[in-house]
Design an enzyme around this catalytic site. Sequence first.
Site, PDB file in Angstrom:
ATOM      1  N   CYS A   1       0.824  -1.196   0.000  1.00 47.61           N
ATOM      2  CA  CYS A   1       0.000   0.000   0.000  1.00 47.61           C
ATOM      3  C   CYS A   1       0.861   1.249   0.000  1.00 47.61           C
ATOM      4  CB  CYS A   1      -0.926   0.021   1.210  1.00 47.61           C
ATOM      5  SG  CYS A   1      -0.155  -0.590   2.703  1.00 47.61           S
TER       6      CYS A   1
ATOM      7  N   GLY B   1      -1.306   0.402  -4.492  1.00 51.38           N
ATOM      8  CA  GLY B   1      -2.438  -0.403  -4.042  1.00 51.38           C
ATOM      9  C   GLY B   1      -3.717   0.064  -4.694  1.00 51.38           C
TER      10      GLY B   1
ATOM     11  N   TYR C   1      10.736  -2.064  -9.512  1.00 50.68           N
ATOM     12  CA  TYR C   1       9.356  -2.018 -10.000  1.00 50.68           C
ATOM     13  C   TYR C   1       8.405  -1.196  -9.148  1.00 50.68           C
ATOM     14  CZ  TYR C   1       4.634  -3.663 -11.094  1.00 50.68           C
ATOM     15  OH  TYR C   1       3.309  -3.721 -11.411  1.00 50.68           O
TER      16      TYR C   1
END
Length: 578
Positions: A54, A81, A299
């Site tokens: 998140c 998220g 990433y």
Amino acid sequence: MPHVAGSDDSANSRESTSARPPEHHNGPGRDGSARGDLAGSDLLDDDPGPRDACGVFGVWAPGEDVANLTYYGLYALQHRGQEAAGIAVGDGRTVVVFKELGLVAQVFDEITLSSLSGHVAVGHTRYSTTGSSTWENAQPSYRTATFGGPIALGHNGNLTNIVELASVLGERERGLGATTDSDLITAMLAAHPGPTLAEAAMDVLPQLKGAFSLAFSDASTLYAARDPHGIHPLVLGQLDGRPDGAWIVASETAALDIVGATFVREIEPGELLVIDANGPRSLRFAEADRHVCLFEYVYLARPDTTIGGRSVHATRVEVGRRLALEAPAEADLVIPVPQSGVPAAVGFAEASGIPFGEGLVKNSYVGRTFIQPSQTIRQRGIRLKLNPLRDVIEGRRLVVVDDSIVRGNTQRALIRMLREAGATEVHVRISSPPVRWPCFYGIDFATRSELIASGSGVEEIRQSLGADSLAYVSLDELIEAAEQPADSLCRACFDGIYPVPLTDADKLGKYRLESFGPQTTEEVIAQAVQARVTLGMNGADPSPDNHDADLEADLDADLGADIAAVPLVPTRTTGGSL
């Protein structure tokens, strides 16, 4: 050495949610695709790739519209998220929490934001790594403290000792139906005798093991804390034009840029920051033993974010350069898998001298679909998000650069599509080492048995994907590109060395606080078909939990058109409605 293979080689609060499905509106945002070109190559629903836990965002700014600032901050962190979003606002006396399943722009509209007034706010955008994708598990989590007053908390990361902590806390203190480690932290803070939240935090935080970057508040004060290893980023910023003091905490520096704040510093590992009218005050609850997640550079983080003083974009370009030198290929064109593969592809093209080209067109407005009308459309789902440029690809030898391979389903489908478009050769280059180990610190990697690299060599993977050659950048070169000391990075998903020791109980999975067992998105849908309603979706499009792809396929086959026929109805409402 690189990995290469080839064919040739309470009273004080209101906690509420909307009593209607979220609308697509013309307010602060519309389509919810905040990541846009940052969304990565999540092409197939049964191969969603790596997902972070998140994003957290906090504001202490008297006289500012803190709810609106938090909205834009969460929008900038949407890539971290997509299951749920929420904002808690305190006005000195009360805290109001508004949260819902869905993307930021689906959860909030101008009417909702205007009703959230105060000077301190905490925001959260969630992808579940502990607990099911349900409304109760959306954040910020809320509790009323035994020493008086409300607590609202947002958490990025994953605790590894939650079974032990939950057993100590007990069912009575946990309560409220949430099954996340984030809610467990909130419950521990609320159960502490105090007499202040800062004192409670200084006692509770040392008991937590694993990864946690926290933004939390009471009705008046903003707090931020980072685990002793600093596994996931957390930064402090100051709003421009507010020398009197208006402060921001966020998961990434990019969120500071979006709301017009200047980066001040990183919140240190093992630090608790208290922000009130006296400005930021630093407290140390543990000694720092820095192990920043290396996959943030690969990433997870936005390319316009800086971590440890190093630009994420610059790191990815440099990885591409090093990959070209480690694993050259004879080809006519270098193309990225949009969009997370772009920086590394640029670097690969620069170092190799092979022209860079856009061979794939990405539709940025296609979200993740938890309902597919038929198996045929499901199998063609990749073309909803990516489509090849035949005139660019046909008759050419391609180097295809992507950031990582988790299960391999996405790359396998992509290679097939490129060959159908006329590519004569497809050489795959990956800008991270093979992902062989699961993450227990907040990235929802599959279990080790589902990671294609955990049980297969590079040549076996190449054959499975159908590529002409396959190569990964080496771990040493990736670390060099990040310009961070090797011993200050968490590399567990690549080398299996975990900075926080794990026990068997820690490895039970994301549902280990749920007595009823896992409740995945697919199970919610199956229940909805039986009841002819869809619970907890509210018209949003949450990302499915990472799980065995066969389950999702079976659901598609078994439920078929029945799912598509289920009407969307509002989710439950707790407390008052705004």
